[in-house]
Write a protein that holds these residues in place. Structure first.
Motif, mmCIF file in Angstrom:
data_model
loop_
_atom_site.group_PDB
_atom_site.id
_atom_site.type_symbol
_atom_site.label_atom_id
_atom_site.label_comp_id
_atom_site.label_asym_id
_atom_site.label_seq_id
_atom_site.Cartn_x
_atom_site.Cartn_y
_atom_site.Cartn_z
ATOM 1 N N SER A 76 12.093 -16.890 13.219
ATOM 2 C CA SER A 76 13.333 -16.661 13.959
ATOM 3 C C SER A 76 14.486 -16.349 13.012
ATOM 4 O O SER A 76 15.305 -15.459 13.281
ATOM 5 C CB SER A 76 13.657 -17.882 14.812
ATOM 6 N N VAL A 77 14.568 -17.071 11.891
ATOM 7 C CA VAL A 77 15.629 -16.824 10.905
ATOM 8 C C VAL A 77 15.540 -15.403 10.363
ATOM 9 O O VAL A 77 16.544 -14.684 10.276
ATOM 10 C CB VAL A 77 15.536 -17.858 9.757
ATOM 11 N N VAL A 78 14.327 -14.989 10.000
ATOM 12 C CA VAL A 78 14.138 -13.642 9.443
ATOM 13 C C VAL A 78 14.406 -12.579 10.504
ATOM 14 O O VAL A 78 15.082 -11.574 10.247
ATOM 15 C CB VAL A 78 12.705 -13.490 8.880
ATOM 16 N N LEU A 79 13.898 -12.801 11.720
ATOM 17 C CA LEU A 79 14.076 -11.813 12.783
ATOM 18 C C LEU A 79 15.536 -11.648 13.173
ATOM 19 O O LEU A 79 15.978 -10.532 13.479
ATOM 20 C CB LEU A 79 13.267 -12.212 14.022
ATOM 21 N N VAL A 90 14.064 -19.908 22.408
ATOM 22 C CA VAL A 90 13.595 -20.313 21.079
ATOM 23 C C VAL A 90 13.371 -21.822 21.025
ATOM 24 O O VAL A 90 12.342 -22.295 20.527
ATOM 25 C CB VAL A 90 14.596 -19.874 19.995
ATOM 26 N N PHE A 91 14.318 -22.600 21.544
ATOM 27 C CA PHE A 91 14.195 -24.052 21.530
ATOM 28 C C PHE A 91 12.966 -24.518 22.305
ATOM 29 O O PHE A 91 12.309 -25.489 21.921
ATOM 30 C CB PHE A 91 15.443 -24.707 22.133
ATOM 31 N N ASN A 92 12.648 -23.830 23.400
ATOM 32 C CA ASN A 92 11.500 -24.225 24.211
ATOM 33 C C ASN A 92 10.167 -23.943 23.535
ATOM 34 O O ASN A 92 9.120 -24.371 24.018
ATOM 35 C CB ASN A 92 11.550 -23.530 25.575
ATOM 36 N N GLN A 93 10.192 -23.207 22.432
ATOM 37 C CA GLN A 93 8.983 -22.983 21.631
ATOM 38 C C GLN A 93 8.945 -23.919 20.426
ATOM 39 O O GLN A 93 8.208 -23.694 19.468
ATOM 40 C CB GLN A 93 8.907 -21.514 21.166
ATOM 41 N N ASN A 94 9.775 -24.973 20.473
ATOM 42 C CA ASN A 94 9.886 -25.941 19.370
ATOM 43 C C ASN A 94 10.273 -25.259 18.062
ATOM 44 O O ASN A 94 9.716 -25.548 16.997
ATOM 45 C CB ASN A 94 8.566 -26.712 19.191
ATOM 46 N N ALA A 95 11.222 -24.361 18.157
ATOM 47 C CA ALA A 95 11.724 -23.664 16.975
ATOM 48 C C ALA A 95 13.238 -23.613 17.072
ATOM 49 O O ALA A 95 13.835 -24.092 18.038
ATOM 50 C CB ALA A 95 11.139 -22.249 16.904
ATOM 51 N N SER A 96 13.869 -23.054 16.058
ATOM 52 C CA SER A 96 15.313 -22.858 16.087
ATOM 53 C C SER A 96 15.634 -21.619 15.274
ATOM 54 O O SER A 96 14.771 -21.068 14.588
ATOM 55 C CB SER A 96 16.061 -24.072 15.514
ATOM 56 N N THR A 97 16.867 -21.169 15.356
ATOM 57 C CA THR A 97 17.293 -20.009 14.575
ATOM 58 C C THR A 97 17.909 -20.442 13.249
ATOM 59 O O THR A 97 18.612 -19.681 12.600
ATOM 60 C CB THR A 97 18.324 -19.171 15.365
ATOM 61 N N GLY A 98 17.618 -21.680 12.833
ATOM 62 C CA GLY A 98 18.172 -22.202 11.581
ATOM 63 C C GLY A 98 19.597 -22.668 11.804
ATOM 64 O O GLY A 98 20.022 -22.930 12.924
ATOM 65 N N GLY A 99 20.344 -22.809 10.740
ATOM 66 C CA GLY A 99 21.772 -23.059 10.879
ATOM 67 C C GLY A 99 22.172 -24.511 10.904
ATOM 68 O O GLY A 99 21.638 -25.343 10.175
ATOM 69 N N THR A 100 23.120 -24.826 11.792
ATOM 70 C CA THR A 100 23.789 -26.124 11.761
ATOM 71 C C THR A 100 22.879 -27.289 12.124
ATOM 72 O O THR A 100 23.211 -28.436 11.816
ATOM 73 C CB THR A 100 24.999 -26.117 12.709
ATOM 74 N N ASP A 101 21.744 -27.039 12.768
ATOM 75 C CA ASP A 101 20.845 -28.155 13.053
ATOM 76 C C ASP A 101 20.283 -28.747 11.761
ATOM 77 O O ASP A 101 20.004 -29.946 11.671
ATOM 78 C CB ASP A 101 19.717 -27.733 14.003
#
Length: 280
Positions: free
Chosen positions: A83-86, A126-137
């Motif tokens: 997700s971060v790369v995309l 994205v969150f529902n796939q147990n992932a995130s876009t990186g960042g503040t989390d």
């Protein structure tokens, strides 16, 4: 994880990240609306350094991911890295092949609402796939680990810094609108997440519990729990059938109950999360 499920999850991560990129690039960035997160901070930084938002987003997220791996461990799986790369890749494609010189609309609040809804919907996927876009989390997890700060509070603090920097960079007016977007973003994500996960707990009191149970088993393919009870007025024994179903399944069940027992008593509650066989 089987291959089909993995392909499905990675595909949803890609689709969700694309929506996030669209919301940022076409609605938030053109009007310098920084509503928190790495994307918001990237919008601020592009005012100071001669780099496109795709490059700044990738650099910040890469640094945060490295810090996360060093200090937290392997909690950031392949889907988050994808997700971060995309996100940066999609932003690069938009900058290169589909650039815009002006905001999509002339109304700054309309751009804010559209950007928040589109990117918030993408983040929910994205969150529902147990992932995130990186960042503040990542920052929030670090603050939780080393300062015992609640993760929600940590994200709030990180995003507050972004909104504060936007206020300093773009002025009070856009800073306040960015703060509004920061607040709305949380509401939109929570709304979408609830909408995707909400189920119906159905409590059925009927003299035809066996027929109702068989219908739920054969047609809806859900489990049931049956309680023995006694009518308070009639003092007659009663069976209470309890099941948890999806929204579409509930409408099928509701329609069938009317034909099985015209005297049926039904209590329906919304359930925000269900764990166990047949559910997540």
């Amino acid at each position: 994880m089987n291959i089909k499920r993995a392909i499905k999850e990675y595909t949803f991560v890609a689709i969700g990240t694309l929506l996030v990129a669209i919301g940022i690039f076409y609605f938030m960035a053109p009007q310098n609306l920084a509503a928190g997160g790495v994307s918001g901070f990237s919008i601020v930084l592009t005012s100071y350094i001669p780099l496109p938002i795709s490059a700044v987003t990738l650099i910040i997220n890469t640094i945060l991911l490295i810090i996360g791996f060093i200090f937290i461990g392997k909690e950031f799986g392949g889907k988050t890295i994808l997700s971060v790369v995309l996100l940066s890749f999609y932003l690069f494609l938009m900058e290169t092949f589909f650039p815009i010189s002006n905001p999509v609309t002339d109304e700054i609040l309309l751009n804010l609402f559209c950007g928040i809804i589109i990117s918030g919907g993408g983040l929910t996927i994205v969150f529902n796939q147990n992932a995130s876009t990186g960042g503040t989390d990542i920052i929030a997890i670090l603050l939780n680990k080393y300062l015992n700060l609640n993760i929600g509070t940590g994200m709030l603090a990180a995003d507050a810094f972004v909104v504060g920097s936007a206020l300093f960079t773009f002025g009070i007016s856009k800073g306040i609108i960015g703060a509004l977007g920061w607040f709305l973003n949380g509401l939109v994500i929570n709304y979408f997440i609830d909408g995707l996960t909400i189920k119906k707990e159905v409590v059925i009191v009927s003299d035809k519990a066996t027929e109702i149970k068989n219908f739920i088993f054969s047609e809806i393919d859900r489990g049931v729990t049956i309680y023995k009870a006694q009518g308070g007025y009639t003092n007659k024994p009663k069976d209470i059938v309890v099941t948890v179903v999806g929204k579409k399944e509930y409408f099928s069940l509701k329609k069938k109950l009317k034909t099985i027992d015209s005297d049926v008593f039904v209590l329906v509650r919304s359930v925000h999360e269900v764990l166990g066989h047949g559910f997540e």
